[in-house]
Design an enzyme around this catalytic site. Structure first.
Site, PDB file in Angstrom:
ATOM      1  N   CYS A  23      39.638  43.348  41.469  1.00 22.84           N
ATOM      2  CA  CYS A  23      41.051  43.721  41.420  1.00 22.84           C
ATOM      3  C   CYS A  23      41.330  44.714  40.292  1.00 22.84           C
ATOM      4  CB  CYS A  23      41.917  42.465  41.290  1.00 22.84           C
ATOM      5  SG  CYS A  23      41.819  41.419  42.767  1.00 22.84           S
ATOM      6  N   HIS A  32      42.421  39.015  47.832  1.00 25.27           N
ATOM      7  CA  HIS A  32      43.087  38.517  46.625  1.00 25.27           C
ATOM      8  C   HIS A  32      44.533  39.006  46.635  1.00 25.27           C
ATOM      9  CE1 HIS A  32      39.314  37.846  43.892  1.00 25.27           C
ATOM     10  NE2 HIS A  32      39.121  37.414  45.126  1.00 25.27           N
ATOM     11  N   GLU A  36      46.283  40.577  44.394  1.00 32.10           N
ATOM     12  CA  GLU A  36      46.447  41.937  43.896  1.00 32.10           C
ATOM     13  C   GLU A  36      46.052  42.972  44.944  1.00 32.10           C
ATOM     14  OE1 GLU A  36      44.770  39.379  42.498  1.00 32.10           O
ATOM     15  OE2 GLU A  36      44.438  39.745  40.365  1.00 32.10           O
ATOM     16  N   CYS A  59      40.503  39.824  38.358  1.00 37.95           N
ATOM     17  CA  CYS A  59      39.040  39.820  38.335  1.00 37.95           C
ATOM     18  C   CYS A  59      38.535  41.262  38.311  1.00 37.95           C
ATOM     19  CB  CYS A  59      38.513  39.090  39.577  1.00 37.95           C
ATOM     20  SG  CYS A  59      38.789  40.000  41.125  1.00 37.95           S
TER      21      CYS A  59
END
Length: 171
Positions: A89, A56, A58, A86
């Site tokens: 993260c 992801h 992040e 999410c």
């Protein structure tokens, strides 16, 4: 630079990362981590390209920021991200001790900062994060909406073309 002006500046940098993701067919989410007015980590989604669930925006930005400063502790930093983080993260944000998160669009199906949970602001946990939600929300949201509309339209065209092909070969 005043805080609101620098927030806009760095969210634009996150949006550029999201555009990089989109240009390679990834969901357009971007993130940057800032320390003392300097971007020390950048990331955009590369889940499809890498076939790794952890890639992801992040997570990549956190990894790069840690490499830049030579520490897992990202104290005195701010994470700017185009979509609400999410659960994975959010956990990484807390574990890396990021004290401030600014995000654009809410994620009503997977966001754990404000939408589904308030994980980063849960005072029962050992690290509390100051959150600012909705910066450039419409721009961040429309980038995602446009991306998914384009994908749905492409899939619909491909399905119609397959049907036409089947109809033409069976007659």
């Amino acid at each position: 630079m005043q805080q609101w002006a620098s927030d806009w500046y760095f969210m634009n940098a996150a949006l550029l990362e999201a555009q990089r993701a989109q240009s390679i067919g990834e969901v357009p989410i971007g993130a940057v981590i800032v320390h003392d007015g300097i971007i020390i980590g950048r990331g955009h989604n590369v889940r499809e390209q890498s076939q790794l669930a952890t890639k992801h925006a992040e997570m990549i930005a956190i990894e790069r920021a840690c490499e830049t400063i030579g520490s897992w502790r990202l104290e005195e930093t701010t994470l700017y991200v185009t979509l609400e983080p999410c659960m994975m993260c959010s956990g990484a944000i807390m574990q890396s001790r990021i004290p401030r998160v600014v995000y654009g669009a809410a994620d009503l199906k997977g966001g754990t900062v404000r939408s589904l949970y308030r994980l980063l602001e849960d005072e029962r946990l050992n690290h509390f994060v100051r959150v600012e939600a909705g910066l450039m929300e419409e721009t961040c949201s429309s980038q995602l909406t446009h991306f998914f509309r384009t994908i749905r339209a492409r899939k619909k065209r491909e399905k119609q073309q397959r049907r036409q092909h089947i109809d033409s070969t069976s007659s």
